[in-house]
Design an enzyme around this catalytic site. Sequence first.
Site, PDB file in Angstrom:
ATOM      1  CD  GLU A 158      -2.242  -2.420   1.210  1.00 40.56           C
ATOM      2  OE1 GLU A 158      -0.922  -2.725   1.367  1.00 40.56           O
ATOM      3  OE2 GLU A 158      -2.905  -3.134   0.891  1.00 40.56           O
ATOM      4  CG  ASP A 163     -10.188  -0.275   8.910  1.00 44.06           C
ATOM      5  OD1 ASP A 163     -10.841  -0.434  10.224  1.00 44.06           O
ATOM      6  OD2 ASP A 163     -10.845  -0.257   7.931  1.00 44.06           O
ATOM      7  CG  PHE A 164      -6.126  -1.875   4.878  1.00 41.40           C
ATOM      8  CD1 PHE A 164      -6.521  -2.479   5.941  1.00 41.40           C
ATOM      9  CD2 PHE A 164      -6.311  -2.785   3.663  1.00 41.40           C
ATOM     10  CE1 PHE A 164      -7.267  -3.572   6.141  1.00 41.40           C
ATOM     11  CE2 PHE A 164      -6.976  -4.123   3.794  1.00 41.40           C
ATOM     12  CZ  PHE A 164      -7.633  -4.285   5.002  1.00 41.40           C
ATOM     13  CG  HIS A 211     -11.302  -5.481   7.649  1.00 42.13           C
ATOM     14  ND1 HIS A 211     -10.486  -6.344   8.506  1.00 42.13           N
ATOM     15  CD2 HIS A 211     -10.824  -5.782   6.390  1.00 42.13           C
ATOM     16  CE1 HIS A 211      -9.558  -6.961   7.928  1.00 42.13           C
ATOM     17  NE2 HIS A 211      -9.677  -6.841   6.638  1.00 42.13           N
TER      18      HIS A 211
END
Lengths: 326, 333
Positions: free
Chosen positions: B60, B85-86, B128
Amino acid sequence: MLHKDDLIKMYRWMVLTRTFELTMNDLYQHGRVPELQHCSVGQEAIGVGACYGLRPEDVVMPSLRTRAAFLVKGVPSKILMAAAFAKETKLCGGKNTSHHLGDLSLGIIAGTGIVGGSIPLAVGAALACKLKKTDQITVCFFGDGATNTGNFHESVNLAAVLSLPIVFVCENNQYAMGTSAKRSMLVDNIADRAASYGIPGVMVNGNDIIAVYDAVQNAIQKAKGVPPQPTLIECKTYRWYGHSQRDPVDGRYRTKEEIETWKLRCPIKHFREYLKRAGILSEEAIRETDNETRLEIEEAVRFAEETPYPEPGRVLDDNYAPVLEV
Amino acid sequence: MREITLARALGEAIREEMIRDDTVFIIGVEVGLYGGCFRVTEGLFDEFGAERVIDTPISESALVGAAAGAAVMGMKPVAEVMYQDFATLVMDQILNGAAKLRYVHAGQATVPMVLRAPFGASGAGAHHSQSIEAMFCHIPGVKVVIPSTPYDAKGLLKSAIRDPNPVLFFEHKLTYGIKDEIPDEDYTVSLGKADIKLQGKDLTIVTWGLMVHKALNAAAELAKKGIELEVIDLRTLVPLDTATIVSSVKKTSRLMIVHEACKTGGYGSEITDIVTREAFGYLDSPVHRVATPDTTIPFSRPLLEAIIPDEKDIVAVALSMTGNRITEVENGI
Ligand SMILES: Cc1ncc(C[n+]2csc(CCOP(=O)(O)OP(=O)(O)O)c2C)c(N)n1
Ligand SMILES: [Mg+2]
């Protein structure tokens, strides 16, 4: 192929870089320049050797220690000095320090102050060049310490998988601040890390400007190949001074003997001897180069001192680009 | 006019912008061959090919940084991170990269990129389910957009793609299936303009994303009791449409902010600050924030229902804020 003139120019770039660095170091010690310097003395062959063969449109992402890249890519020394003085310049307008500035018209993208954090941006530059089908090459510089960050691994792998026209140049000066590479990785050579991304890893003597030049030129051929392939080049070198001026030259993490040994492997001296032996550079030409570069940097300091500070009224400008109606 | 879901509206926006401008491309994890984790980019891989719909490894930080780097070099990337969340993994590339590139280049660089990420509680567990938009609103140099309807989603995403700045575009997962009529022809919705989704005179609700729908449901409830809510859908959190909020509060004299993000440091505090300075004399009640309590978002449905703001919460707070009517409720009227 490098001609005599090229070699002389490359020599001059190294001397100019060193003069710039030593002058800035001296000015800092005397409180005359506000920027905390990350002195690149001892590592000049890498930035010059890697950038010398680049075209204006090729892109570079300097590390915090690639002073030479700015100069060779075309930033006038006086503008670079003015930036270090936090003065008004077209490049950064006092908005960032001189080692993280950019000039897109010269193909220099400003890196971030986060070790390893600039590598993804460089990969993006290479991706843009590939998508636009230009034949521009991106050269991305970083230190040995940066190769322990997730950004390094993610980015080199991504560039490999996407087959991007990029050359990764690691300036392995064997220390990240006070941590030796020996204490932070169990591989002997950073070039070996390339194997895990399936790309060529090349190790060169980073104090040999011709070796650096050749390695980068070979890598550029691979980057221009079909399909393009990135290369990881490890340039073994050594920084002569502290990490920054807050770090003494001989901090307790390394020995005086080690420093002295590496000073004997000075990239400039090495190249000068070679050029003398080859009859390319006379004693007189050497003195002239020293003189000329000294005058240029003196002029740069004068210019930097005389340049005004940026207008405080513009401090909020450039956070956002204006939206034009579309 | 056609009725489509919000997810489709987003997909159409990207598709039409890719046709309109060949510098627009998609990059992300599973955005291509797989069709997108939430199917937003479905069909685009087949139509535009692997070169413009780029699947990446699970990297990411590298992919979002690469989007920023490509933007500086003249492309218009639409990057996707599978869950908001990521986005913590790409925080550095946003905060120290994308957001600052123009500034450190003293205006030479433009960074026309979009970063899309789904967010919100949907019963998907602690990692998530979060709503962390406020973290990004704290970053000068980026814009933050959250749509609530298919019409807005399409128009806002088109504006985001055309915008010369990094735009963080957050989509509440539970809004993906919402359907709406949208025009067939090209249109945009300007960034920085809130939308008054319902006019009313008694109390202003400022909200965004899924909560817009909960506020509208609550408004319908309250209308039966003679209380008229004005519901403002911010649509763009940064830049904030202060004027619309302030003029509404001057009219209604009461402000409630509703967000799914947890309360402390939520974007509601920022709006509260603005209104208490710019419309202080007009307020008949303290500003109220209806938000999720400061907690990790749980998985189990009853636990979720206990914490995520809903229509009942909004109705109860609205009643208490409008004063005289609270007794009616207590008396069961
Ligand atoms: C993520 C991050 N951690 C720590 C620092 C502080 N820091 C700045 S430079 C540096 C060392 C970098 O070492 P290396 O990559 O080998 O480059 P060198 O300084 O040796 O040229 C450190 C630790 C930082 N800027 N960013
Ligand atoms: Mg190092």
